[in-house]
Design an enzyme around this catalytic site. Structure first.
Site, PDB file in Angstrom:
ATOM      1  N   GLY A 152     -11.938  54.067   5.478  1.00 41.00           N
ATOM      2  CA  GLY A 152     -12.370  55.400   5.923  1.00 41.00           C
ATOM      3  C   GLY A 152     -12.431  55.400   7.427  1.00 41.00           C
ATOM      4  N   ASN A 176      -7.283  53.162   5.350  1.00 39.79           N
ATOM      5  CA  ASN A 176      -7.564  54.596   5.245  1.00 39.79           C
ATOM      6  C   ASN A 176      -6.525  55.220   4.327  1.00 39.79           C
ATOM      7  OD1 ASN A 176      -9.271  56.836   6.470  1.00 39.79           O
ATOM      8  ND2 ASN A 176      -7.196  57.645   6.728  1.00 39.79           N
ATOM      9  N   ARG A 177      -6.953  56.197   3.531  1.00 40.67           N
ATOM     10  CA  ARG A 177      -6.038  56.855   2.608  1.00 40.67           C
ATOM     11  C   ARG A 177      -4.800  57.365   3.348  1.00 40.67           C
ATOM     12  NH1 ARG A 177      -8.129  62.260  -0.173  1.00 40.67           N
ATOM     13  NH2 ARG A 177      -8.198  62.792   2.038  1.00 40.67           N
ATOM     14  N   LYS A 234     -16.024  60.724   3.188  1.00 38.27           N
ATOM     15  CA  LYS A 234     -16.893  61.882   2.947  1.00 38.27           C
ATOM     16  C   LYS A 234     -17.816  61.603   1.776  1.00 38.27           C
ATOM     17  CE  LYS A 234     -14.307  65.849   4.280  1.00 38.27           C
ATOM     18  NZ  LYS A 234     -13.022  66.248   3.795  1.00 38.27           N
ATOM     19  N   SER A 287     -26.882  55.583  11.904  1.00 43.17           N
ATOM     20  CA  SER A 287     -27.155  56.658  12.857  1.00 43.17           C
ATOM     21  C   SER A 287     -26.744  56.259  14.262  1.00 43.17           C
ATOM     22  CB  SER A 287     -28.644  57.005  12.887  1.00 43.17           C
ATOM     23  OG  SER A 287     -28.862  58.003  13.878  1.00 43.17           O
ATOM     24  N   GLY A 288     -26.314  57.245  15.010  1.00 48.13           N
ATOM     25  CA  GLY A 288     -25.973  56.995  16.397  1.00 48.13           C
ATOM     26  C   GLY A 288     -24.701  57.693  16.815  1.00 48.13           C
ATOM     27  N   LYS A 302     -32.548  57.371   5.900  1.00 47.46           N
ATOM     28  CA  LYS A 302     -31.635  58.035   6.843  1.00 47.46           C
ATOM     29  C   LYS A 302     -31.780  59.554   6.746  1.00 47.46           C
ATOM     30  CE  LYS A 302     -28.493  59.036   9.767  1.00 47.46           C
ATOM     31  NZ  LYS A 302     -27.212  59.560   9.430  1.00 47.46           N
ATOM     32  N   HIS A 338     -34.886  60.478   8.553  1.00 49.41           N
ATOM     33  CA  HIS A 338     -34.558  60.335   9.977  1.00 49.41           C
ATOM     34  C   HIS A 338     -33.879  61.612  10.474  1.00 49.41           C
ATOM     35  CE1 HIS A 338     -31.311  59.673  12.891  1.00 49.41           C
ATOM     36  NE2 HIS A 338     -32.056  58.746  13.477  1.00 49.41           N
ATOM     37  N   ASN A 339     -32.923  62.123   9.706  1.00 47.66           N
ATOM     38  CA  ASN A 339     -32.222  63.343  10.120  1.00 47.66           C
ATOM     39  C   ASN A 339     -33.150  64.548  10.116  1.00 47.66           C
ATOM     40  OD1 ASN A 339     -30.051  61.604  10.063  1.00 47.66           O
ATOM     41  ND2 ASN A 339     -28.688  63.025   9.039  1.00 47.66           N
ATOM     42  N   GLU A 373     -35.031  64.377  13.149  1.00 47.41           N
ATOM     43  CA  GLU A 373     -34.110  64.765  14.229  1.00 47.41           C
ATOM     44  C   GLU A 373     -34.033  66.296  14.351  1.00 47.41           C
ATOM     45  OE1 GLU A 373     -30.325  62.610  13.945  1.00 47.41           O
ATOM     46  OE2 GLU A 373     -29.316  64.510  14.346  1.00 47.41           O
ATOM     47  N   TYR A 374     -33.972  66.982  13.225  1.00 44.55           N
ATOM     48  CA  TYR A 374     -33.988  68.452  13.258  1.00 44.55           C
ATOM     49  C   TYR A 374     -35.246  68.916  14.001  1.00 44.55           C
ATOM     50  CZ  TYR A 374     -30.458  69.604   9.566  1.00 44.55           C
ATOM     51  OH  TYR A 374     -29.317  69.792   8.815  1.00 44.55           O
TER      52      TYR A 374
HETATM   53  P1  2AM Z   1      -8.123  60.792   5.165  1.00 38.76           P
HETATM   54  O1  2AM Z   1      -7.946  60.422   6.603  1.00 38.76           O
HETATM   55  O2  2AM Z   1      -7.051  60.246   4.284  1.00 38.76           O
HETATM   56  O3  2AM Z   1      -8.375  62.259   4.950  1.00 38.76           O
HETATM   57  C1  2AM Z   1     -13.488  61.435   6.536  1.00 38.76           C
HETATM   58  O4  2AM Z   1     -12.943  62.604   6.030  1.00 38.76           O
HETATM   59  C2  2AM Z   1     -12.824  60.220   5.926  1.00 38.76           C
HETATM   60  O5  2AM Z   1     -12.949  60.278   4.506  1.00 38.76           O
HETATM   61  C3  2AM Z   1     -11.371  60.091   6.240  1.00 38.76           C
HETATM   62  O6  2AM Z   1     -11.124  58.755   6.490  1.00 38.76           O
HETATM   63  C4  2AM Z   1     -10.715  60.577   4.949  1.00 38.76           C
HETATM   64  O7  2AM Z   1      -9.452  60.038   4.674  1.00 38.76           O
HETATM   65  C5  2AM Z   1     -11.669  60.043   3.936  1.00 38.76           C
HETATM   66  N1  2AM Z   1     -11.571  60.687   2.642  1.00 38.76           N
HETATM   67  C6  2AM Z   1     -11.917  61.953   2.348  1.00 38.76           C
HETATM   68  N2  2AM Z   1     -11.688  62.211   1.046  1.00 38.76           N
HETATM   69  C7  2AM Z   1     -11.204  61.067   0.511  1.00 38.76           C
HETATM   70  C8  2AM Z   1     -10.787  60.690  -0.814  1.00 38.76           C
HETATM   71  N3  2AM Z   1     -10.884  61.547  -1.827  1.00 38.76           N
HETATM   72  N4  2AM Z   1     -10.332  59.446  -0.985  1.00 38.76           N
HETATM   73  C9  2AM Z   1     -10.250  58.584   0.050  1.00 38.76           C
HETATM   74  N5  2AM Z   1     -10.634  58.888   1.302  1.00 38.76           N
HETATM   75  C10 2AM Z   1     -11.108  60.103   1.527  1.00 38.76           C
END
Ligand code: 2AM
Length: 487
Positions: free
Chosen positions: A13, A36-37, A81, A134-135, A188, A191-192, A195-196
């Site tokens: 990711g 990464n996908r 995500k 966080s950060g 976390k 924490h958020n 933060e709000y």
């Molecule tokens: P991507 O670049 O292939 O879209 C934030 O959106 C991260 O989550 C990105 O690295 C995104 O990959 C990944 N992501 C979002 N949906 C996904 C899914 N269904 N499977 C794998 N990665 C996903």
């Protein structure tokens, strides 16, 4: 069997947070595989690894190659995500994983999703951590605050990595094992929420100084810089001083004045308030900051309301409130009001954590939580050291407000705090966060509240019964009969 070429850890990711965290891990000397996908992001990360110092990053282009490129027991961080993408990513990897391997989800995940995944992972012999990170972008690259919860064994496997990757403060790295289950995500989330609250309180301080005090952006920049040298020293106060200095590239004046007054959000603040309601914990400052985000979103309605009420005869009261104002004193009062309001907001967040910790038997260590928030994260502040010490003095502290040190600070600041809130109310400048904090303080500190009357009403219309202050037992009174008889 395992060759030296295998990576110590993997990260999948590679959006902004993922790339930066991967480069941070590599920079600390831990060879890392990345995936990464969309594979162009793998190449992007490799390019950055080369540019930023030939860092030990190995690019992988399929889930299988990615998993098999890791040393066993495998530790694999996913930063995709939250929600279904996490499940999809786990499914893609777990096929190639073996018992004892570990998945670490670093996203802002709902804690119950983590708890479900922990048991799903257990069925395959896999370990699982839900880790709050966080950060922001900068923190991920140079040292975030890390809140790992779930399998202790999984934490222990990567403790050395997390200890080096996290932000470093004088009392250690900003990471600790939070507890079992979804505790890392829950902490976390709170924490958020905090933060709000912090951001809302700062925006109210700005509103009062600008609109009642008549301060310019230049003066505001100086004041926030000055505040950042004292008890309010924090990341948010520091960045706020920077914001006031940035000029608008498209016109006169500063950029801050051209920004549309509609706040975005991703949901963790809402979850915090929902959890507070579930657990019957009062978090009025955090709730006020959430409400304010909702109201800020109604830009068109607010513009219309301003017009309708002006036509109905509403006069701006700011003028009379601000005439003859002592600017220096106002600035000092607002500083104190901000600090006292913050204490109440943190007291609420900590008490929410305590209620959840009791419900789930997480055994959270509040002093440690305050410590790991001292660096790396958005709410990092000198003030957190005082919170850490308060819980070290008394781990069972009922509220930060009654810690002897904080109690003294609140009392010293309450006159200024009341002046600011009073001034804002009479000027028609809404300060929902400061008002909520002050009302929280004034409610919590009073030995006797008008709840006796509410109890009487409940008993009158619903026979809900009431308790007495002077004798035990539940009582019911025929209020109406008695009242009308005596007339
Ligand atoms: P991507 O670049 O292939 O879209 C934030 O959106 C991260 O989550 C990105 O690295 C995104 O990959 C990944 N992501 C979002 N949906 C996904 C899914 N269904 N499977 C794998 N990665 C996903």
């Amino acid at each position: 069997m395992e060759s030296a070429a295998l990576s110590r850890i993997g990260l999948a990711g590679l959006a902004v947070m993922g790339q930066n965290l991967a480069l941070n891990i590599a920079e600390k000397g831990f060879p890392i595989s990345v995936y990464n996908r969309t594979t162009s992001k793998v190449d992007e990360t490799l390019d950055r690894a080369a540019v930023e110092g030939n860092l030990p990053v190995s690019g992988q282009y399929s889930p299988r190659d990615f998993v098999l490129s890791l040393q066993r027991p495998r530790s694999l961080i996913i930063l995709v995500k939250a929600g279904a993408p996490v499940d999809q990513t786990i499914a893609a990897f777990s096929e190639y994983m073996e018992p004892g391997d570990c998945i670490i989800d670093g996203g802002n995940e709902w804690y119950q999703n983590t708890e479900r995944r922990i048991s799903e992972a257990e069925q395959k012999g896999l370990l699982y951590l839900g880790m709050g990170v966080s950060g922001g972008e900068e923190g991920a690259r140079n040292g975030p605050s890390l809140m790992p919860g779930g399998s202790f064994q999984a934490y222990d496997n990567i403790k050395d990595i997390l200890g080096k990757v996290a932000a470093q403060v004088e009392d250690g790295p900003c990471v600790t094992y939070i507890g079992e289950g979804g505790s890392g995500n829950f902490v976390k989330m709170v924490h958020n929420g905090i933060e709000y609250g912090d951001m809302q309180l700062i925006s109210e301080a700005y509103d009062v100084l600008k609109n009642v005090g008549g301060l310019s952006n230049e003066e505001l920049a100086e004041i926030f810089t000055e505040w950042n040298r004292g008890e309010l020293e924090s990341f948010l106060v520091e960045i706020t001083s920077d914001i006031f200095r940035v000029k608008d590239e498209f016109g006169d004046g500063e950029l801050v004045d051209k920004i549309l007054d509609k706040t975005g959000m991703k949901g963790t603040g809402k979850w915090t308030v929902q959890q507070a309601a579930e657990l019957s914990v009062a978090t009025p400052t955090i709730a006020a900051s959430l409400d304010c985000r909702y109201l800020s979103g109604l830009k068109d309605e607010r513009e219309n309301a301003a017009k309708v009420l002006r036509e109905a005869g509403l006069k701006e009261e700011i003028g009379s409130a601000s005439s003859g104002i002592d600017k220096k004193r106002l600035v000092d009062d607002v500083r104190q009001a901000l600090y006292a309001s913050k204490i109440c907001s943190y007291a609420q967040g900590m008490n929410l954590l305590r209620a959840k910790s009791l419900e789930k038997s997480w055994n959270l260590n509040f002093g440690e939580l305050a410590r790991i928030w001292k660096g790396g994260c958005i709410i990092r502040a000198v003030f957190l050291d005082r919170i850490k010490k308060a819980y070290q003095r008394n781990p069972d502290l009922a509220s930060l407000v009654v810690d002897p040190e904080f109690a003294k600070e609140m009392v010293q600041r309450q006159a200024a705090w009341r002046r600011v809130v009073g001034l804002a109310v009479s000027a028609g400048i809404s300060t929902p966060g400061m008002c909520a904090s002050l009302a929280y303080f004034d409610t919590y500190r009073r030995a006797r509240l008008p709840a006796n009357l509410v109890q009487a009403q409940r008993d009158l219309f619903g026979a809900h019964t009431y308790e007495r202050t002077d004798r035990s037992g539940a009582y019911h009174t025929e209020w109406t009969k008695l009242a009308r008889k005596s007339n």
